[in-house]
Design a protein around this motif. Structure first.
Motif, PDB file in Angstrom:
ATOM      1  N   GLU A  71       0.813  -1.213   0.000  1.00 34.22           N
ATOM      2  CA  GLU A  71       0.000   0.000   0.000  1.00 34.22           C
ATOM      3  C   GLU A  71       0.849   1.267   0.000  1.00 34.22           C
ATOM      4  O   GLU A  71       0.525   2.245  -0.663  1.00 34.22           O
ATOM      5  CB  GLU A  71      -0.922  -0.017   1.214  1.00 34.22           C
ATOM      6  CG  GLU A  71      -2.197   0.738   0.965  1.00 34.22           C
ATOM      7  CD  GLU A  71      -3.271   0.413   1.982  1.00 34.22           C
ATOM      8  OE1 GLU A  71      -3.648   1.341   2.712  1.00 34.22           O
ATOM      9  OE2 GLU A  71      -3.713  -0.752   2.040  1.00 34.22           O
ATOM     10  N   SER A  72       1.971   1.235   0.720  1.00 31.81           N
ATOM     11  CA  SER A  72       2.828   2.425   0.792  1.00 31.81           C
ATOM     12  C   SER A  72       3.402   2.769  -0.587  1.00 31.81           C
ATOM     13  O   SER A  72       3.526   3.941  -0.944  1.00 31.81           O
ATOM     14  CB  SER A  72       3.966   2.213   1.795  1.00 31.81           C
ATOM     15  OG  SER A  72       4.751   1.095   1.412  1.00 31.81           O
ATOM     16  N   ASP A  73       3.729   1.732  -1.383  1.00 32.99           N
ATOM     17  CA  ASP A  73       4.242   1.976  -2.738  1.00 32.99           C
ATOM     18  C   ASP A  73       3.153   2.556  -3.629  1.00 32.99           C
ATOM     19  O   ASP A  73       3.381   3.490  -4.395  1.00 32.99           O
ATOM     20  CB  ASP A  73       4.769   0.677  -3.364  1.00 32.99           C
ATOM     21  CG  ASP A  73       6.009   0.155  -2.648  1.00 32.99           C
ATOM     22  OD1 ASP A  73       6.884   0.975  -2.301  1.00 32.99           O
ATOM     23  OD2 ASP A  73       6.101  -1.062  -2.430  1.00 32.99           O
ATOM     24  N   VAL A  74       1.957   1.979  -3.521  1.00 35.22           N
ATOM     25  CA  VAL A  74       0.822   2.449  -4.320  1.00 35.22           C
ATOM     26  C   VAL A  74       0.538   3.912  -3.972  1.00 35.22           C
ATOM     27  O   VAL A  74       0.430   4.770  -4.857  1.00 35.22           O
ATOM     28  CB  VAL A  74      -0.433   1.576  -4.077  1.00 35.22           C
ATOM     29  CG1 VAL A  74      -1.639   2.153  -4.814  1.00 35.22           C
ATOM     30  CG2 VAL A  74      -0.173   0.135  -4.509  1.00 35.22           C
ATOM     31  N   GLU A  75       0.457   4.199  -2.672  1.00 42.72           N
ATOM     32  CA  GLU A  75       0.176   5.582  -2.238  1.00 42.72           C
ATOM     33  C   GLU A  75       1.243   6.543  -2.720  1.00 42.72           C
ATOM     34  O   GLU A  75       0.941   7.632  -3.197  1.00 42.72           O
ATOM     35  CB  GLU A  75       0.095   5.638  -0.705  1.00 42.72           C
ATOM     36  CG  GLU A  75      -1.234   5.184  -0.173  1.00 42.72           C
ATOM     37  CD  GLU A  75      -1.269   5.148   1.364  1.00 42.72           C
ATOM     38  OE1 GLU A  75      -0.400   5.783   2.005  1.00 42.72           O
ATOM     39  OE2 GLU A  75      -2.163   4.482   1.897  1.00 42.72           O
ATOM     40  N   ARG A  76       2.512   6.127  -2.597  1.00 46.65           N
ATOM     41  CA  ARG A  76       3.609   7.001  -3.012  1.00 46.65           C
ATOM     42  C   ARG A  76       3.515   7.305  -4.514  1.00 46.65           C
ATOM     43  O   ARG A  76       3.646   8.455  -4.930  1.00 46.65           O
ATOM     44  CB  ARG A  76       4.944   6.333  -2.687  1.00 46.65           C
ATOM     45  CG  ARG A  76       6.132   7.194  -3.019  1.00 46.65           C
ATOM     46  CD  ARG A  76       7.422   6.550  -2.546  1.00 46.65           C
ATOM     47  NE  ARG A  76       8.554   7.301  -3.076  1.00 46.65           N
ATOM     48  CZ  ARG A  76       9.716   6.766  -3.355  1.00 46.65           C
ATOM     49  NH1 ARG A  76       9.945   5.500  -3.129  1.00 46.65           N
ATOM     50  NH2 ARG A  76      10.680   7.513  -3.852  1.00 46.65           N
ATOM     51  N   GLY A  77       3.263   6.272  -5.316  1.00 46.88           N
ATOM     52  CA  GLY A  77       3.148   6.462  -6.766  1.00 46.88           C
ATOM     53  C   GLY A  77       2.032   7.428  -7.125  1.00 46.88           C
ATOM     54  O   GLY A  77       2.192   8.307  -7.963  1.00 46.88           O
ATOM     55  N   LEU A  78       0.892   7.276  -6.459  1.00 51.70           N
ATOM     56  CA  LEU A  78      -0.249   8.144  -6.749  1.00 51.70           C
ATOM     57  C   LEU A  78      -0.001   9.570  -6.240  1.00 51.70           C
ATOM     58  O   LEU A  78      -0.383  10.540  -6.892  1.00 51.70           O
ATOM     59  CB  LEU A  78      -1.533   7.560  -6.150  1.00 51.70           C
ATOM     60  CG  LEU A  78      -1.971   6.222  -6.757  1.00 51.70           C
ATOM     61  CD1 LEU A  78      -3.146   5.634  -5.975  1.00 51.70           C
ATOM     62  CD2 LEU A  78      -2.336   6.352  -8.232  1.00 51.70           C
ATOM     63  N   GLN A  79       0.658   9.689  -5.090  1.00 50.38           N
ATOM     64  CA  GLN A  79       0.966  11.031  -4.559  1.00 50.38           C
ATOM     65  C   GLN A  79       1.918  11.786  -5.483  1.00 50.38           C
ATOM     66  O   GLN A  79       1.780  12.983  -5.673  1.00 50.38           O
ATOM     67  CB  GLN A  79       1.591  10.921  -3.160  1.00 50.38           C
ATOM     68  CG  GLN A  79       0.554  10.700  -2.079  1.00 50.38           C
ATOM     69  CD  GLN A  79       1.190  10.414  -0.716  1.00 50.38           C
ATOM     70  OE1 GLN A  79       2.368  10.108  -0.603  1.00 50.38           O
ATOM     71  NE2 GLN A  79       0.392  10.520   0.319  1.00 50.38           N
ATOM     72  N   ILE A  80       2.882  11.063  -6.043  1.00 46.02           N
ATOM     73  CA  ILE A  80       3.850  11.718  -6.940  1.00 46.02           C
ATOM     74  C   ILE A  80       3.163  12.203  -8.212  1.00 46.02           C
ATOM     75  O   ILE A  80       3.602  13.141  -8.842  1.00 46.02           O
ATOM     76  CB  ILE A  80       5.017  10.761  -7.289  1.00 46.02           C
ATOM     77  CG1 ILE A  80       5.838  10.431  -6.039  1.00 46.02           C
ATOM     78  CG2 ILE A  80       5.939  11.382  -8.334  1.00 46.02           C
ATOM     79  CD1 ILE A  80       6.869   9.332  -6.260  1.00 46.02           C
TER      80      ILE A  80
ATOM     81  N   TYR B 224      -2.436   2.942 -10.640  1.00 51.20           N
ATOM     82  CA  TYR B 224      -1.408   2.008 -10.187  1.00 51.20           C
ATOM     83  C   TYR B 224      -1.970   0.607 -10.303  1.00 51.20           C
ATOM     84  O   TYR B 224      -2.977   0.292  -9.672  1.00 51.20           O
ATOM     85  CB  TYR B 224      -1.050   2.313  -8.728  1.00 51.20           C
ATOM     86  CG  TYR B 224       0.242   1.698  -8.240  1.00 51.20           C
ATOM     87  CD1 TYR B 224       1.313   2.502  -7.872  1.00 51.20           C
ATOM     88  CD2 TYR B 224       0.394   0.317  -8.115  1.00 51.20           C
ATOM     89  CE1 TYR B 224       2.500   1.964  -7.402  1.00 51.20           C
ATOM     90  CE2 TYR B 224       1.579  -0.227  -7.649  1.00 51.20           C
ATOM     91  CZ  TYR B 224       2.630   0.595  -7.291  1.00 51.20           C
ATOM     92  OH  TYR B 224       3.803   0.052  -6.834  1.00 51.20           O
ATOM     93  N   LEU B 225      -1.356  -0.211 -11.139  1.00 52.04           N
ATOM     94  CA  LEU B 225      -1.797  -1.598 -11.297  1.00 52.04           C
ATOM     95  C   LEU B 225      -0.695  -2.533 -10.805  1.00 52.04           C
ATOM     96  O   LEU B 225       0.484  -2.288 -11.054  1.00 52.04           O
ATOM     97  CB  LEU B 225      -2.076  -1.904 -12.773  1.00 52.04           C
ATOM     98  CG  LEU B 225      -3.243  -1.154 -13.407  1.00 52.04           C
ATOM     99  CD1 LEU B 225      -3.248  -1.370 -14.907  1.00 52.04           C
ATOM    100  CD2 LEU B 225      -4.562  -1.612 -12.810  1.00 52.04           C
ATOM    101  N   ILE B 226      -1.096  -3.600 -10.143  1.00 48.68           N
ATOM    102  CA  ILE B 226      -0.125  -4.581  -9.670  1.00 48.68           C
ATOM    103  C   ILE B 226      -0.091  -5.725 -10.677  1.00 48.68           C
ATOM    104  O   ILE B 226      -1.132  -6.308 -11.007  1.00 48.68           O
ATOM    105  CB  ILE B 226      -0.496  -5.054  -8.249  1.00 48.68           C
ATOM    106  CG1 ILE B 226      -0.409  -3.834  -7.315  1.00 48.68           C
ATOM    107  CG2 ILE B 226       0.431  -6.164  -7.792  1.00 48.68           C
ATOM    108  CD1 ILE B 226      -1.179  -3.956  -6.046  1.00 48.68           C
TER     109      ILE B 226
END
Length: 123
Positions: A90-99, A104-106
């Protein structure tokens, strides 16, 4: 005839790169590829794709750095970026969207159909 939409696929896994570029071409897109972050940035500036499909774990420059640079540059800030990564925390997904990623797809959860539907939402 409408001009083909351009998609840049940045992915260091050669098999996945081939699969996505072939399927996107069959779907009617003009596809450019890159297998490291430095090349992805260079091509994004040169061709100004309509959308960037971005892996996070790549050599030379990771996807987060590529995204930061693209979004920080007025020339490329408007290019929609869909992250397609094996980083599913989740932290990676959130970071990608915040940037500034549009989505974001896994990889393990996303079929090509899912990816194509996301692309169609943004271009």
């Amino acid at each position: 005839m409408a001009k083909k939409k351009k998609i840049l696929v940045a992915e260091d896994d050669r098999f996945l790169l081939k699969v996505y570029s072939t399927k996107l071409e069959q779907a009617g897109y003009a596809v450019m590829t890159s297998n490291d972050g430095v090349e992805a940035l260079r091509k994004a500036h040169e061709v100004k794709p309509d959308l960037l499909l971005l892996d996070m774990i790549m050599p030379k420059k990771n996807g987060f750095d590529v995204l930061l640079e693209l979004k920080g540059d007025p020339e490329t800030a408007a290019i929609p970026v869909i992250i397609l990564s094996s980083l599913g925390q989740e932290s990676d997904v959130e970071r990608g969207l915040q940037i500034g990623a549009a989505d974001y797809l896994i990889k393990s959860n996303a079929s090509f159909k899912d990816v194509k539907e996301k692309i169609e939402q943004y271009i």
